[in-house]
Design an enzyme around this catalytic site. Sequence first.
Site, short mmCIF file in Angstrom:
data_model
loop_
_atom_site.label_atom_id
_atom_site.label_comp_id
_atom_site.label_asym_id
_atom_site.label_seq_id
_atom_site.Cartn_x
_atom_site.Cartn_y
_atom_site.Cartn_z
N ARG A 54 0.86 -1.19 0.00
CA ARG A 54 0.00 0.00 0.00
C ARG A 54 0.89 1.23 0.00
NH1 ARG A 54 2.21 2.05 3.87
NH2 ARG A 54 0.68 3.71 3.74
N ALA A 56 0.87 5.16 -2.17
CA ALA A 56 0.75 5.45 -3.61
C ALA A 56 1.97 5.05 -4.45
CB ALA A 56 0.43 6.94 -3.79
N ARG A 97 -6.89 -0.44 -7.21
CA ARG A 97 -7.37 0.57 -6.25
C ARG A 97 -7.49 1.88 -7.03
NH1 ARG A 97 -4.32 1.13 -0.66
NH2 ARG A 97 -6.27 2.09 -0.01
N ASP A 243 -2.03 10.73 -2.31
CA ASP A 243 -2.37 9.68 -3.27
C ASP A 243 -2.63 10.22 -4.66
OD1 ASP A 243 -3.09 8.42 -0.51
OD2 ASP A 243 -2.87 6.79 -1.97
N ASN A 253 -5.58 12.24 0.15
CA ASN A 253 -4.68 11.45 1.01
C ASN A 253 -5.55 10.73 2.04
OD1 ASN A 253 -1.98 10.63 1.75
ND2 ASN A 253 -2.24 11.85 3.60
N LYS A 254 -4.92 9.95 2.87
CA LYS A 254 -5.61 9.11 3.85
C LYS A 254 -6.70 9.88 4.60
CE LYS A 254 -5.30 5.66 4.37
NZ LYS A 254 -6.29 4.77 3.69
#
Length: 354
Positions: A54, A56, A97, A243, A253-254
């Site tokens: 995981r 990016a 993803r 990401d 992003n997260k």
Amino acid sequence: MTSGVTKSKEVRALEWTNKRLRLLDQTLLPTRVQYTELEHWPEVVTAIRSMQVRGAPALGVAGAYAVVLAAQELKDLPLDEFREKLQAAASSIAEARPTAVNLAWAVSCTMSAASSAASAAETIKLLLTEAQTIEREDIEANHSIGEHGALLLPQDATVMTHCNAGALATAGYGTALGVIRTAWAQGKLKGVIATETRPLLQGARLTTWELTQDGIPTTLIVDSAAASVLRSGKVSAIVVGADRIAANGDVANKIGTYGLAVLAKAHNVPFYVAAPMSTVDLATATGDQIVVEERASEEVSSPQGVQAAPDEVGIYNPAFDVTPAEYVSAIITERGAFTSPYNESLTSGAQNRG
Ligand code: MRU
């Protein structure tokens, strides 16, 4: 499979070895260091979806090598069929993803590099060379990001970070953690505050694992402690990864990143995004166009496999959020730190590609 204690300076989330992709299974960290060797491209798609690999840039490298695996598997087919099936595999890999642009970008770079190949053998050779180039250039980019980012930090900085944008999330060294590593090496860093990053705990499980092995003083907080910690005045800057960065500087992003950016602004703390140019997606005009992955409800209802909510409750589990550009103090790339207006700075940064 092998296991043992690994120093994070040597940590590689993935490597190409013996015509296979070797992955450090990140779902098992920090309690088990276990590698898995993948020989078939659908196994890489599964590893991406299940988060064994995981982050990016690491997804990009994994995707590129998955294309090589596909070509190896299909090589004995008649050339037309080989090309057709390879393209279909590449599309499936790119879609494993949706949010991190690096995955689709790396698959596309790899396929383009082999577009003129006259045979399956030549295709494999060109695909592999491109995948290895993507991997090598990502590590180089991260070291440059580290240098540019460290310049922005004051002496004795305390840096807050979210999720894991480290060696584990890249080909090596890390983006946000690259900035932290460089600042530490320069004697500029006092310590790091890592948010745990619910629901999958990339901050608690992965960032603290990487940083403590490097001897970098790290304090773990629950996500909901961020506001009061920022108010305390002890945080010099927030540095996170990304990401996908839209042309206008909006940053996916997260999940939780947006909240931290708003808090940073409220407390006058600089909010920096550290990412390679491969994460900048000029074809996406604004963050509104970014597809945010939604993940399984069990990640929230049964964190770490332990039931924490009644079966009947509805759950919404977006893996990412989009931080509007106005909250971003600078985007730190291998080509320097860009500031607002991002449409101009990111476009000129992309044109200066060496
Ligand atoms: O869902 P994940 O763990 O893949 O999310 C990772 C992040 O959000 C990272 O911050 C981002 O990919 C940058 S990694 C250098």
